[in-house]
Design an enzyme around this catalytic site. Sequence first.
Site, PDB file in Angstrom:
ATOM      1  N   ARG A 118       1.982 -66.928   8.248  1.00  0.00           N
ATOM      2  CA  ARG A 118       2.567 -66.963   6.888  1.00  0.00           C
ATOM      3  C   ARG A 118       3.378 -65.731   6.525  1.00  0.00           C
ATOM      4  NH1 ARG A 118      -2.703 -68.698   5.967  1.00  0.00           N
ATOM      5  NH2 ARG A 118      -2.868 -70.968   5.961  1.00  0.00           N
ATOM      6  N   LYS A 140      18.592 -64.624   4.829  1.00  0.00           N
ATOM      7  CA  LYS A 140      18.663 -66.034   5.231  1.00  0.00           C
ATOM      8  C   LYS A 140      18.252 -66.130   6.694  1.00  0.00           C
ATOM      9  CE  LYS A 140      22.145 -67.888   2.101  1.00  0.00           C
ATOM     10  NZ  LYS A 140      23.469 -68.536   1.987  1.00  0.00           N
ATOM     11  N   GLU A 182      34.639 -62.059   8.661  1.00  0.00           N
ATOM     12  CA  GLU A 182      33.661 -61.899   7.568  1.00  0.00           C
ATOM     13  C   GLU A 182      33.920 -60.596   6.805  1.00  0.00           C
ATOM     14  OE1 GLU A 182      31.670 -64.310   6.765  1.00  0.00           O
ATOM     15  OE2 GLU A 182      31.366 -65.503   8.574  1.00  0.00           O
ATOM     16  N   LYS A 224      27.756 -56.955   0.281  1.00  0.00           N
ATOM     17  CA  LYS A 224      26.731 -57.991   0.447  1.00  0.00           C
ATOM     18  C   LYS A 224      25.435 -57.574  -0.243  1.00  0.00           C
ATOM     19  CE  LYS A 224      24.621 -61.520   3.055  1.00  0.00           C
ATOM     20  NZ  LYS A 224      24.627 -62.399   4.196  1.00  0.00           N
ATOM     21  N   GLU A 234      20.920 -67.541  -4.374  1.00  0.00           N
ATOM     22  CA  GLU A 234      22.195 -68.275  -4.397  1.00  0.00           C
ATOM     23  C   GLU A 234      22.258 -69.334  -5.503  1.00  0.00           C
ATOM     24  OE1 GLU A 234      23.945 -69.003  -0.485  1.00  0.00           O
ATOM     25  OE2 GLU A 234      24.984 -70.730  -1.311  1.00  0.00           O
ATOM     26  N   ARG A 238      26.114 -65.425  -5.270  1.00  0.00           N
ATOM     27  CA  ARG A 238      25.977 -65.389  -3.799  1.00  0.00           C
ATOM     28  C   ARG A 238      26.815 -66.482  -3.132  1.00  0.00           C
ATOM     29  NH1 ARG A 238      20.615 -64.068  -0.138  1.00  0.00           N
ATOM     30  NH2 ARG A 238      21.689 -64.236   1.857  1.00  0.00           N
ATOM     31  N   ASN A 242      30.504 -67.844   0.580  1.00  0.00           N
ATOM     32  CA  ASN A 242      30.881 -69.019   1.370  1.00  0.00           C
ATOM     33  C   ASN A 242      32.386 -69.277   1.361  1.00  0.00           C
ATOM     34  OD1 ASN A 242      28.163 -69.525   1.941  1.00  0.00           O
ATOM     35  ND2 ASN A 242      27.903 -70.527  -0.042  1.00  0.00           N
ATOM     36  N   HIS A 245      33.982 -71.272   4.111  1.00  0.00           N
ATOM     37  CA  HIS A 245      32.927 -71.831   4.954  1.00  0.00           C
ATOM     38  C   HIS A 245      32.875 -73.353   4.922  1.00  0.00           C
ATOM     39  CE1 HIS A 245      31.804 -67.705   5.417  1.00  0.00           C
ATOM     40  NE2 HIS A 245      30.699 -67.984   6.076  1.00  0.00           N
ATOM     41  N   HIS A 249      33.046 -74.995   8.277  1.00  0.00           N
ATOM     42  CA  HIS A 249      31.942 -75.785   8.837  1.00  0.00           C
ATOM     43  C   HIS A 249      32.441 -77.139   9.318  1.00  0.00           C
ATOM     44  CE1 HIS A 249      28.611 -73.391   6.573  1.00  0.00           C
ATOM     45  NE2 HIS A 249      28.907 -72.866   7.735  1.00  0.00           N
ATOM     46  N   HIS A 262      32.199 -69.255  14.765  1.00  0.00           N
ATOM     47  CA  HIS A 262      32.037 -69.387  13.311  1.00  0.00           C
ATOM     48  C   HIS A 262      33.120 -68.602  12.553  1.00  0.00           C
ATOM     49  CE1 HIS A 262      29.946 -69.613   9.469  1.00  0.00           C
ATOM     50  NE2 HIS A 262      29.940 -68.295   9.395  1.00  0.00           N
TER      51      HIS A 262
HETATM   52  P1  NAD Z   1      25.667 -64.790  18.529  1.00  0.00           P
HETATM   53  O1  NAD Z   1      24.375 -64.312  18.059  1.00  0.00           O
HETATM   54  O2  NAD Z   1      25.708 -66.069  19.298  1.00  0.00           O
HETATM   55  O3  NAD Z   1      26.370 -63.637  19.378  1.00  0.00           O
HETATM   56  C1  NAD Z   1      27.620 -63.890  19.963  1.00  0.00           C
HETATM   57  C2  NAD Z   1      27.621 -63.574  21.470  1.00  0.00           C
HETATM   58  O4  NAD Z   1      27.677 -62.166  21.647  1.00  0.00           O
HETATM   59  C3  NAD Z   1      26.363 -64.043  22.188  1.00  0.00           C
HETATM   60  O5  NAD Z   1      26.700 -64.508  23.466  1.00  0.00           O
HETATM   61  C4  NAD Z   1      25.538 -62.765  22.271  1.00  0.00           C
HETATM   62  O6  NAD Z   1      24.593 -62.785  23.321  1.00  0.00           O
HETATM   63  C5  NAD Z   1      26.611 -61.744  22.506  1.00  0.00           C
HETATM   64  N1  NAD Z   1      26.301 -60.389  22.088  1.00  0.00           N
HETATM   65  C6  NAD Z   1      25.581 -59.984  21.023  1.00  0.00           C
HETATM   66  N2  NAD Z   1      25.640 -58.660  20.903  1.00  0.00           N
HETATM   67  C7  NAD Z   1      26.383 -58.205  21.932  1.00  0.00           C
HETATM   68  C8  NAD Z   1      26.805 -56.919  22.329  1.00  0.00           C
HETATM   69  N3  NAD Z   1      26.520 -55.821  21.620  1.00  0.00           N
HETATM   70  N4  NAD Z   1      27.558 -56.804  23.464  1.00  0.00           N
HETATM   71  C9  NAD Z   1      27.914 -57.916  24.154  1.00  0.00           C
HETATM   72  N5  NAD Z   1      27.563 -59.168  23.802  1.00  0.00           N
HETATM   73  C10 NAD Z   1      26.810 -59.298  22.696  1.00  0.00           C
HETATM   74  O7  NAD Z   1      26.705 -64.977  17.309  1.00  0.00           O
HETATM   75  P2  NAD Z   1      26.943 -64.187  15.945  1.00  0.00           P
HETATM   76  O8  NAD Z   1      28.364 -64.399  15.625  1.00  0.00           O
HETATM   77  O9  NAD Z   1      26.401 -62.834  15.980  1.00  0.00           O
HETATM   78  O10 NAD Z   1      26.041 -65.024  14.918  1.00  0.00           O
HETATM   79  C11 NAD Z   1      26.287 -66.380  14.658  1.00  0.00           C
HETATM   80  C12 NAD Z   1      25.035 -66.979  14.079  1.00  0.00           C
HETATM   81  O11 NAD Z   1      24.737 -66.302  12.858  1.00  0.00           O
HETATM   82  C13 NAD Z   1      25.134 -68.440  13.736  1.00  0.00           C
HETATM   83  O12 NAD Z   1      23.977 -69.095  14.185  1.00  0.00           O
HETATM   84  C14 NAD Z   1      25.185 -68.472  12.216  1.00  0.00           C
HETATM   85  O13 NAD Z   1      24.624 -69.636  11.673  1.00  0.00           O
HETATM   86  C15 NAD Z   1      24.389 -67.262  11.874  1.00  0.00           C
HETATM   87  N6  NAD Z   1      24.715 -66.668  10.571  1.00  0.00           N
HETATM   88  C16 NAD Z   1      23.674 -66.387   9.751  1.00  0.00           C
HETATM   89  C17 NAD Z   1      23.932 -65.799   8.535  1.00  0.00           C
HETATM   90  C18 NAD Z   1      22.772 -65.424   7.667  1.00  0.00           C
HETATM   91  O14 NAD Z   1      22.994 -65.016   6.507  1.00  0.00           O
HETATM   92  N7  NAD Z   1      21.560 -65.500   8.156  1.00  0.00           N
HETATM   93  C19 NAD Z   1      25.225 -65.493   8.133  1.00  0.00           C
HETATM   94  C20 NAD Z   1      26.271 -65.782   9.007  1.00  0.00           C
HETATM   95  C21 NAD Z   1      25.995 -66.372  10.242  1.00  0.00           C
HETATM   96  N1  GLY Z   2      26.059 -65.694   4.829  1.00  0.00           N
HETATM   97  C1  GLY Z   2      25.958 -66.103   3.474  1.00  0.00           C
HETATM   98  C2  GLY Z   2      24.799 -65.523   2.733  1.00  0.00           C
HETATM   99  O1  GLY Z   2      24.071 -64.720   3.241  1.00  0.00           O
HETATM  100  O2  GLY Z   2      24.588 -65.898   1.622  1.00  0.00           O
END
Ligand code: NAD
Ligand code: GLY
Length: 361
Positions: A118, A140, A182, A224, A234, A238, A242, A245, A249, A262
Amino acid sequence: MKTLTVRLGRRTYPIHVGTDLLADADLLTPHIDGRQVMVISNNTVGPMYLDKLHRGLQRFDVFTHMIPDGESYKNLDVLEDVFDRMLEIPCSRQCTVIALGGGVVGDIAGFAAACYQRGIPFIQAPTTLLAQVDSSVGGKTAVNHRLGKNMIGALYQPRAVIADTATLETLPDNEFSAGLAEVIKYGLIRDPEFFVWLESNIDALRRRDHEALTHAIERSCRNKAEIVAMDEHETDIRALLNLGHTFGHAIEAATQYKSWLHGEAVAVGMLMAADLSRRLGDLQERDVERIKDLLQRTGLPTHPPKEMTPDTFERYMAVDKKVVDGRVRLVLLKRPGRAYVGDEYGFKALRDTLAAFQMAV
Ligand code: NAD
Ligand code: GLY
């Protein structure tokens, strides 16, 4: 090093931004309660940065769990593997989870920490630009379901975010540009001065100039952090995060989350939102051109793929999480640096934007 604060009452936490922070025991230790630390990473990032992180964790019993690399592994099966490992160890309720990786690792590790017994302590150590400016901040967490992305998750804040900019040196160029999308978003939604700064400094950022990068990450996180502090759940402001987005999406979903990153899809989406804002009489034509120029100079796409007809867009936009009572709420721009959420843009203006971007291919 710069330190910012996400102000959320008792759950207030710091974001540290700087070079070579991963091995700094003084940053990590205050956020670790017990003896156990569970580092979750993937098979790309782990071999590069686990040793560095371990150097700052010598006082603790450190366990690691590697998940496979890729968005397609952000799912319930991989989450269950994480729980299997934690229960087999077994991790206690005082165990601290550290997410070492990009947004995929951060989202899955954060959700695991939110659910395990939990909720146990959690630290974000983001290693992509996108994760350092966006996904690691704000709480998130989620995994994908076969019927929708990020559909199973929790809002669960980390105890700290440690953004080590040295990790960005190994990030592939396309991932780096996707993160910059972003960064540009923050300028567009609420920080006009930052947008102008980005126009002057985008070449330095693309060279990964250390000073420019630290400024951009810090300013993005500051924006942020302020937004999250005002509207964690949100219900209001917040949603501005988006921008681009909903269009983005649709592109990601229509291309099965395979060929478009993305941030690339968000870049096109931001330009489409700008185009729609111009049709509504808010944004000037020259500002739309400024946005397009900045995205192009960042190495980001400005057109959707050719399979994206207006009908395809509408089909995917209709199932977006931002649909309220059957109406697609979009983030639109009054001018660069001032965004709002609206659903009164009119069907014709939206259709004209979708058609314009189809013809532009
Ligand atoms: P990712 O985590 O897939 O990383 C992209 C690639 O880079 C991967 O292959 C990873 O292994 C590689 N990588 C990571 N760090 C590295 C480094 N320092 N050197 C070399 N390679 C490296 O993608 P991302 O763009 O970081 O994240 C996308 C994800 O984030 C999606 O799932 C999306 O839904 C999520 N997201 C979440 C939020 C949130 O608020 N929680 C916001 C935006 C996106
Ligand atoms: N990535 C959008 C949020 O954190 O609200």
